[in-house]
Design a protein around this motif. Structure first.
Motif, mmCIF file in Angstrom:
data_model
loop_
_atom_site.group_PDB
_atom_site.id
_atom_site.type_symbol
_atom_site.label_atom_id
_atom_site.label_comp_id
_atom_site.label_asym_id
_atom_site.label_seq_id
_atom_site.Cartn_x
_atom_site.Cartn_y
_atom_site.Cartn_z
ATOM 1 N N ARG A 39 0.846 -1.203 0.000
ATOM 2 C CA ARG A 39 0.000 0.000 0.000
ATOM 3 C C ARG A 39 0.878 1.249 0.000
ATOM 4 N NH1 ARG A 39 -5.280 0.790 1.027
ATOM 5 N NH2 ARG A 39 -5.509 -1.291 1.863
ATOM 6 N N CYS A 44 -0.590 -1.803 -5.221
ATOM 7 C CA CYS A 44 -1.831 -2.502 -4.869
ATOM 8 C C CYS A 44 -2.246 -3.520 -5.925
ATOM 9 C CB CYS A 44 -2.949 -1.498 -4.622
ATOM 10 S SG CYS A 44 -2.614 -0.405 -3.228
ATOM 11 N N MET A 66 -6.208 -6.112 -1.149
ATOM 12 C CA MET A 66 -6.312 -4.691 -0.821
ATOM 13 C C MET A 66 -7.787 -4.304 -0.732
ATOM 14 S SD MET A 66 -3.478 -3.065 -0.479
ATOM 15 C CE MET A 66 -1.774 -3.573 -0.606
#
Length: 133
Positions: A39, A44, A66
């Motif tokens: 992140r 991601c 995510m």
């Protein structure tokens, strides 16, 4: 820990449970660290692809994908009907309808309806839009 006369070592059930818990805690720490790093680095999409593939082979752990918060806005149309009665003095039914149409606008008629008198006929979703928050 139990040691037999032949030198074989066995763990007690409690010791096994403790070891399993330690392994699980380590797994969660590693997983969370990788997740947070991906992140932070804006990896991601790559992370999710990796996690999806890895999760297919894992038997116990599941690497979390995510997730972000989204605000989802719906635009809906609600079709309602209500009966409104007004009084006019007229020669016949056509004259009565014409006079009422001349005197009362749609907004005038809507104001005469109590909220409880509306009957919802149909609700349609016109559009849906998600925005990351």
């Amino acid at each position: 820990m139990i040691k037999t006369s032949s030198g074989t070592v066995y763990w007690t059930q409690q010791e096994l449970n403790n070891k399993i818990n330690e392994v699980m805690e380590d797994g969660y720490k590693i997983t969370n660290s990788i997740h947070d790093k991906a992140r932070d680095k804006d990896w991601c999409e790559e992370y999710d692809e990796w996690a999806d593939e890895l999760n297919k082979d894992l038997k116990f752990f599941e690497i979390p994908l995510m997730r972000t918060e989204w605000a989802v806005t719906y635009t809906i149309t609600r079709t309602q009907s209500a009966r409104v009665t007004v009084q006019v003095t007229a020669r016949d039914d056509d004259d009565a309808e014409n006079q009422a149409n001349d005197i009362y606008s749609e907004s005038d008629l809507a104001e005469k309806v109590d909220e409880d008198d509306w009957d919802t006929q149909d609700i349609d979703i016109d559009s849906i839009e998600a925005q990351e928050i």
